[in-house]
Write a protein that holds these residues in place. Structure first.
Motif, PDB file in Angstrom:
ATOM      1  N   ARG A 254      29.860  18.280   4.786  1.00  0.00           N
ATOM      2  CA  ARG A 254      28.317  18.259   3.864  1.00  0.00           C
ATOM      3  C   ARG A 254      27.453  17.732   4.927  1.00  0.00           C
ATOM      4  NH1 ARG A 254      29.799  14.785  -1.312  1.00  0.00           N
ATOM      5  NH2 ARG A 254      27.867  15.680  -1.868  1.00  0.00           N
ATOM      6  N   LEU A 255      26.208  18.434   4.746  1.00  0.00           N
ATOM      7  CA  LEU A 255      25.028  18.112   5.538  1.00  0.00           C
ATOM      8  C   LEU A 255      23.946  17.401   4.757  1.00  0.00           C
ATOM      9  CD1 LEU A 255      24.417  21.373   7.291  1.00  0.00           C
ATOM     10  CD2 LEU A 255      25.323  19.245   8.189  1.00  0.00           C
ATOM     11  N   TYR A 256      23.821  16.147   5.174  1.00  0.00           N
ATOM     12  CA  TYR A 256      22.972  15.241   4.575  1.00  0.00           C
ATOM     13  C   TYR A 256      21.419  15.343   5.526  1.00  0.00           C
ATOM     14  CZ  TYR A 256      26.503  12.776   2.516  1.00  0.00           C
ATOM     15  OH  TYR A 256      27.633  12.621   1.506  1.00  0.00           O
ATOM     16  N   TYR A 257      20.206  15.702   4.607  1.00  0.00           N
ATOM     17  CA  TYR A 257      18.843  15.863   5.103  1.00  0.00           C
ATOM     18  C   TYR A 257      18.343  14.940   4.642  1.00  0.00           C
ATOM     19  CZ  TYR A 257      20.580  20.838   6.183  1.00  0.00           C
ATOM     20  OH  TYR A 257      21.195  21.900   6.780  1.00  0.00           O
ATOM     21  N   LEU A 258      17.304  14.083   5.601  1.00  0.00           N
ATOM     22  CA  LEU A 258      16.633  13.083   5.316  1.00  0.00           C
ATOM     23  C   LEU A 258      15.323  13.893   4.766  1.00  0.00           C
ATOM     24  CD1 LEU A 258      15.985  10.233   5.637  1.00  0.00           C
ATOM     25  CD2 LEU A 258      15.036  10.626   8.080  1.00  0.00           C
ATOM     26  N   THR A 259      15.139  13.219   3.513  1.00  0.00           N
ATOM     27  CA  THR A 259      14.053  13.856   2.538  1.00  0.00           C
ATOM     28  C   THR A 259      12.808  12.926   2.503  1.00  0.00           C
ATOM     29  OG1 THR A 259      14.902  13.101   0.649  1.00  0.00           O
ATOM     30  CG2 THR A 259      15.394  15.467   1.162  1.00  0.00           C
ATOM     31  N   SER A 260      12.967  11.690   2.793  1.00  0.00           N
ATOM     32  CA  SER A 260      11.814  10.987   2.563  1.00  0.00           C
ATOM     33  C   SER A 260      12.210   9.474   3.307  1.00  0.00           C
ATOM     34  CB  SER A 260      11.028  10.636   1.416  1.00  0.00           C
ATOM     35  OG  SER A 260      12.015   9.991   0.449  1.00  0.00           O
ATOM     36  N   THR A 261      11.005   8.754   3.712  1.00  0.00           N
ATOM     37  CA  THR A 261      11.237   7.494   4.141  1.00  0.00           C
ATOM     38  C   THR A 261      10.037   6.607   3.763  1.00  0.00           C
ATOM     39  OG1 THR A 261      10.176   7.774   6.356  1.00  0.00           O
ATOM     40  CG2 THR A 261      12.312   8.449   6.319  1.00  0.00           C
ATOM     41  N   LYS A 262      10.359   5.334   3.892  1.00  0.00           N
ATOM     42  CA  LYS A 262       9.592   4.195   3.575  1.00  0.00           C
ATOM     43  C   LYS A 262       9.751   3.307   4.361  1.00  0.00           C
ATOM     44  CE  LYS A 262       7.200   1.642  -0.002  1.00  0.00           C
ATOM     45  NZ  LYS A 262       6.937   1.669  -1.640  1.00  0.00           N
ATOM     46  N   VAL A 263       9.579   2.912   5.616  1.00  0.00           N
ATOM     47  CA  VAL A 263       9.798   2.120   6.367  1.00  0.00           C
ATOM     48  C   VAL A 263       8.815   1.307   7.137  1.00  0.00           C
ATOM     49  CG1 VAL A 263      11.123   1.780   8.772  1.00  0.00           C
ATOM     50  CG2 VAL A 263      12.045   3.511   7.182  1.00  0.00           C
ATOM     51  N   ARG A 264       8.872  -0.100   7.440  1.00  0.00           N
ATOM     52  CA  ARG A 264       7.851  -0.883   7.688  1.00  0.00           C
ATOM     53  C   ARG A 264       8.476  -1.273   9.258  1.00  0.00           C
ATOM     54  NH1 ARG A 264       6.100  -5.584   4.938  1.00  0.00           N
ATOM     55  NH2 ARG A 264       4.404  -5.614   6.645  1.00  0.00           N
ATOM     56  N   PHE A 265       7.716  -1.551  10.281  1.00  0.00           N
ATOM     57  CA  PHE A 265       8.271  -1.877  11.610  1.00  0.00           C
ATOM     58  C   PHE A 265       7.496  -3.322  11.649  1.00  0.00           C
ATOM     59  CE2 PHE A 265       8.248   2.616  11.894  1.00  0.00           C
ATOM     60  CZ  PHE A 265       9.590   2.870  12.324  1.00  0.00           C
ATOM     61  N   LEU A 266       8.377  -4.383  11.832  1.00  0.00           N
ATOM     62  CA  LEU A 266       8.118  -5.667  12.103  1.00  0.00           C
ATOM     63  C   LEU A 266       8.021  -6.224  13.181  1.00  0.00           C
ATOM     64  CD1 LEU A 266       9.999  -6.969   9.069  1.00  0.00           C
ATOM     65  CD2 LEU A 266       7.538  -6.138   9.050  1.00  0.00           C
ATOM     66  N   HIS A 267       8.652  -6.031  14.262  1.00  0.00           N
ATOM     67  CA  HIS A 267       8.546  -6.292  15.713  1.00  0.00           C
ATOM     68  C   HIS A 267       9.090  -5.041  16.536  1.00  0.00           C
ATOM     69  CE1 HIS A 267       7.987 -10.586  14.579  1.00  0.00           C
ATOM     70  NE2 HIS A 267       9.231 -10.251  13.407  1.00  0.00           N
ATOM     71  N   PRO A 268       8.788  -5.136  17.939  1.00  0.00           N
ATOM     72  CA  PRO A 268       8.984  -4.187  18.733  1.00  0.00           C
ATOM     73  C   PRO A 268      10.483  -4.379  19.273  1.00  0.00           C
ATOM     74  CG  PRO A 268       7.665  -5.736  19.873  1.00  0.00           C
ATOM     75  CD  PRO A 268       7.612  -6.068  18.367  1.00  0.00           C
ATOM     76  N   VAL A 269      11.275  -3.355  19.615  1.00  0.00           N
ATOM     77  CA  VAL A 269      12.696  -3.128  20.104  1.00  0.00           C
ATOM     78  C   VAL A 269      12.580  -2.845  21.447  1.00  0.00           C
ATOM     79  CG1 VAL A 269      14.796  -2.245  20.005  1.00  0.00           C
ATOM     80  CG2 VAL A 269      13.627  -2.779  17.754  1.00  0.00           C
ATOM     81  N   MET A 270      13.105  -3.701  22.453  1.00  0.00           N
ATOM     82  CA  MET A 270      13.031  -3.497  23.837  1.00  0.00           C
ATOM     83  C   MET A 270      14.324  -3.377  24.538  1.00  0.00           C
ATOM     84  SD  MET A 270       9.797  -4.251  23.792  1.00  0.00           S
ATOM     85  CE  MET A 270       8.772  -5.073  24.929  1.00  0.00           C
ATOM     86  N   PRO A 271      14.549  -2.679  25.621  1.00  0.00           N
ATOM     87  CA  PRO A 271      15.431  -2.710  26.477  1.00  0.00           C
ATOM     88  C   PRO A 271      16.377  -3.904  26.688  1.00  0.00           C
ATOM     89  CG  PRO A 271      13.844  -1.513  27.624  1.00  0.00           C
ATOM     90  CD  PRO A 271      13.122  -2.352  26.370  1.00  0.00           C
ATOM     91  N   GLY A 272      17.540  -3.783  26.357  1.00  0.00           N
ATOM     92  CA  GLY A 272      18.353  -5.198  26.556  1.00  0.00           C
ATOM     93  C   GLY A 272      18.735  -5.659  24.994  1.00  0.00           C
TER      94      GLY A 272
END
Length: 138
Positions: free
Chosen positions: A80-98
């Motif tokens: 069964r294939l799941y297709y992403l149809t919509s997103t509502k995402v907030r980014f609050l802080h950066p993600v860094m290496p490590g």
């Protein structure tokens, strides 16, 4: 769920696998996954060379792949294939290496034609991104 099982379950492949490990899973209810962010990851060649930041779109991809693992049985014979149809995402802080990205997905609505999930990503117990994702199932 270990990396080999994740690799054989997800339709994505290296270098686009965004889940390294599953810590907790209650089928079709909740899942907690990990993505280790390494300075050696291919994305850091251009995002950004002087100050590496993990792209938000790949955080969404990690959330989407975690969701697929929530709804897919590793032993399933029917694909069964799941297709992403919509997103509502907030980014609050950066993600860094490590950093180690901990992704928690819980079901809001589930049906035979799709699903809506609540997604949250944390680094060291600090929420870095949160929102909702919708999927269609084929």
């Amino acid at each position: 769920m270990d990396f080999q099982t994740i690799k054989s379950t997800l339709p994505q492949d290296i270098p686009f696998l965004m889940v390294d490990k599953v810590l907790h899973r209650v089928y079709r209810q909740e899942i907690v996954c990990l993505k280790n962010i390494s300075g050696n990851d291919w994305v850091f060649l251009g995002h950004f060379p002087k100050r590496s930041v993990f792209p938000g779109v790949l955080i969404i991809e990690a959330m989407a792949q975690s969701s697929i693992l929530l709804f897919t049985e590793p032993e399933a014979t029917e694909e069964r294939l799941y297709y992403l149809t919509s997103t509502k995402v907030r980014f609050l802080h950066p993600v860094m290496p490590g950093d180690q990205l901990k992704i928690t997905i819980s079901v809001i609505r589930d049906s035979s034609i799709g699903a809506i999930v609540k997604a949250e990503a944390e680094v060291e117990e600090k929420v870095v991104a949160k929102g909702e994702l919708s999927f269609a199932v084929q």
